[in-house]
Scaffold this active site. Sequence first.
Site, PDB file in Angstrom:
ATOM      1  N   TYR A 408       0.874  -1.171   0.000  1.00 58.01           N
ATOM      2  CA  TYR A 408       0.000   0.000   0.000  1.00 58.01           C
ATOM      3  C   TYR A 408       0.911   1.222   0.000  1.00 58.01           C
ATOM      4  O   TYR A 408       1.773   1.365   0.880  1.00 58.01           O
ATOM      5  CB  TYR A 408      -0.910   0.013   1.228  1.00 58.01           C
ATOM      6  CG  TYR A 408      -1.853   1.199   1.249  1.00 58.01           C
ATOM      7  CD1 TYR A 408      -3.110   1.125   0.652  1.00 58.01           C
ATOM      8  CD2 TYR A 408      -1.473   2.395   1.852  1.00 58.01           C
ATOM      9  CE1 TYR A 408      -3.970   2.216   0.664  1.00 58.01           C
ATOM     10  CE2 TYR A 408      -2.322   3.491   1.860  1.00 58.01           C
ATOM     11  CZ  TYR A 408      -3.572   3.399   1.259  1.00 58.01           C
ATOM     12  OH  TYR A 408      -4.412   4.493   1.266  1.00 58.01           O
ATOM     13  N   LEU A 481      -3.072   9.873   8.132  1.00 56.78           N
ATOM     14  CA  LEU A 481      -3.994   8.819   8.556  1.00 56.78           C
ATOM     15  C   LEU A 481      -3.458   7.453   8.155  1.00 56.78           C
ATOM     16  O   LEU A 481      -3.473   6.502   8.949  1.00 56.78           O
ATOM     17  CB  LEU A 481      -5.377   9.074   7.928  1.00 56.78           C
ATOM     18  CG  LEU A 481      -6.399   7.937   8.108  1.00 56.78           C
ATOM     19  CD1 LEU A 481      -6.758   7.763   9.585  1.00 56.78           C
ATOM     20  CD2 LEU A 481      -7.670   8.224   7.293  1.00 56.78           C
ATOM     21  N   GLU A 482      -2.964   7.364   6.931  1.00 61.85           N
ATOM     22  CA  GLU A 482      -2.404   6.089   6.459  1.00 61.85           C
ATOM     23  C   GLU A 482      -1.181   5.682   7.277  1.00 61.85           C
ATOM     24  O   GLU A 482      -1.011   4.511   7.636  1.00 61.85           O
ATOM     25  CB  GLU A 482      -2.028   6.230   4.981  1.00 61.85           C
ATOM     26  CG  GLU A 482      -3.229   6.465   4.083  1.00 61.85           C
ATOM     27  CD  GLU A 482      -2.840   6.954   2.691  1.00 61.85           C
ATOM     28  OE1 GLU A 482      -3.692   6.928   1.796  1.00 61.85           O
ATOM     29  OE2 GLU A 482      -1.666   7.377   2.513  1.00 61.85           O
ATOM     30  N   LEU A 483      -0.324   6.648   7.597  1.00 62.90           N
ATOM     31  CA  LEU A 483       0.877   6.347   8.382  1.00 62.90           C
ATOM     32  C   LEU A 483       0.517   5.842   9.771  1.00 62.90           C
ATOM     33  O   LEU A 483       1.048   4.825  10.240  1.00 62.90           O
ATOM     34  CB  LEU A 483       1.749   7.602   8.477  1.00 62.90           C
ATOM     35  CG  LEU A 483       2.963   7.492   9.415  1.00 62.90           C
ATOM     36  CD1 LEU A 483       3.961   6.471   8.880  1.00 62.90           C
ATOM     37  CD2 LEU A 483       3.632   8.844   9.602  1.00 62.90           C
TER      38      LEU A 483
END
Length: 570
Positions: A408, A481-483
């Site tokens: 991802y 947010l992804e991290l």
Amino acid sequence: MGLLWYLMSLSFYGILQSHASERCDDWGLDTMRQIQVFEDEPARIKCPLFEHFLKYNYSTAHSSGLTLIWYWTRQDRDLEEPINFRLPENRISKEKDVLWFRPTLLNDTGNYTCMLRNTTYCSKVAFPLEVVQKDSCFNSAMRFPVHKMYIEHGIHKITCPNVDGYFPSSVKPSVTWYKGCTEIVDFHNVLPEGMNLSFFIPLVSNNGNYTCVVTYPENGRLFHLTRTVTVKVVGSPKDALPPQIYSPNDRVVYEKEPGEELVIPCKVYFSFIMDSHNEVWWTIDGKKPDDVTVDITINESVSYSSTEDETRTQILSIKKVTPEDLRRNYVCHARNTKGEAEQAAKVKQKVIPPRYTVELACGFGATVFLVVVLIVVYHVYWLEMVLFYRAHFGTDETILDGKEYDIYVSYARNVEEEEFVLLTLRGVLENEFGYKLCIFDRDSLPGGIVTDETLSFIQKSRRLLVVLSPNYVLQGTQALLELKAGLENMASRGNINVILVQYKAVKDMKVKELKRAKTVLTVIKWKGEKSKYPQGRFWKQLQVAMPVKKSPRWSSNDKQGLSYSSLKNV
């Protein structure tokens, strides 16, 4: 005048011929009494017979009826001539047993003979006289007397030498002192006092030639006497020591094989001691070198310090040493007036190592060399070695793990980062290496909730690839947010690994999760043009961080991705 000189010469030769047949005690040429005087200066020379060879003085000899006769031999001549005492102004004269020159000339150089004789007795001796030309700085071929004085040791005085008898005590001559060419006036620790020169606490800097010029009147004329003394400042008596042997010593072992040359130096330091006789010698098995059958050569050298401390070295050498020579006892001895010292040299036969020891040493050396080479190779090619191992022996991580995506990709949403992700990363990782990437903006369905879909995609991925740049750390972005979701998933469940790729340097790291991640995770740096080549170090580092896959999802015939030439245009 010429006729008179001719008659005198005939009379002189008659005397010499008459005594040629008689016995005469000839003491020869007394070279130890070579007299040197400066040109155009007076000289007075006493007949050496009464000083060194005869037991009576001139007055006794004269009262006994003995006559003193002078004659000379010119320089580079063999013919003896009478001395002309009838020169103008009595330039050469005799007074009792003294021969006077007022003054000397260069052509007065020669051998002078004084002969004491009567009808039954004859005794004579010759001595050389050298008249030296004076230059402007008192330098000449003349030999000067040496006066030694102790360093920093009270007050020393030197006296202008060899001026007694030139003028009566009633005459007060003028005296000027020089050091080298410089007149001594207001010197630091040197004070002229008439015929004397005083040194207050002598120093090494006082070394040199000191000249006194004495001027006195006689019969309406002024005469000059030039006398030079060499001053040498030497070591103080309080520093006097017995000999100090520097070599041989207990720290050095002279280890030789039979047939080799053995060289042992005996190096001894002698502090200066006035009139001390310094000695250095070797003994071999208690005997002098001349008393043993060994073919030994001994060479000696001597050096002096500024205060005449002496270092004397005797080198003992044996050209081809035998096993018997290597068992002998070699002792260096030294002696001065303060005492004696001795030191034995440590000599032994060199042990030749057995052959297997050499082979073992060679084998060990080769092993060490091989290990070093392997370490260097691993350090340089460790990425290639890891990739080779993964390709041939690694376990496929994608089998039955329930994951849909390999990677991802998390990145800042702007034109430059999107171009890097969609063209460069996707082009190589998917088309060249066969990995399946999840890119949110490409793979998400319209109308979904961003947060839920983001978490779902991350849970379905084996790796979270974070593309770091200054825009990535802005608060409130989807990238953060992804991290956070990826780091929390990695920390709590351990079913995803985070990969940090630095696309651009981030100077101000305000996001604590990202700061913590950079301290524990390896950061792979993108270096622009240098990193575009798919077989380069950047892509190899990235491959090592990727999941292990036995074979790409697509065959090579299906690859329609970017080649290296296309990456160059990105």
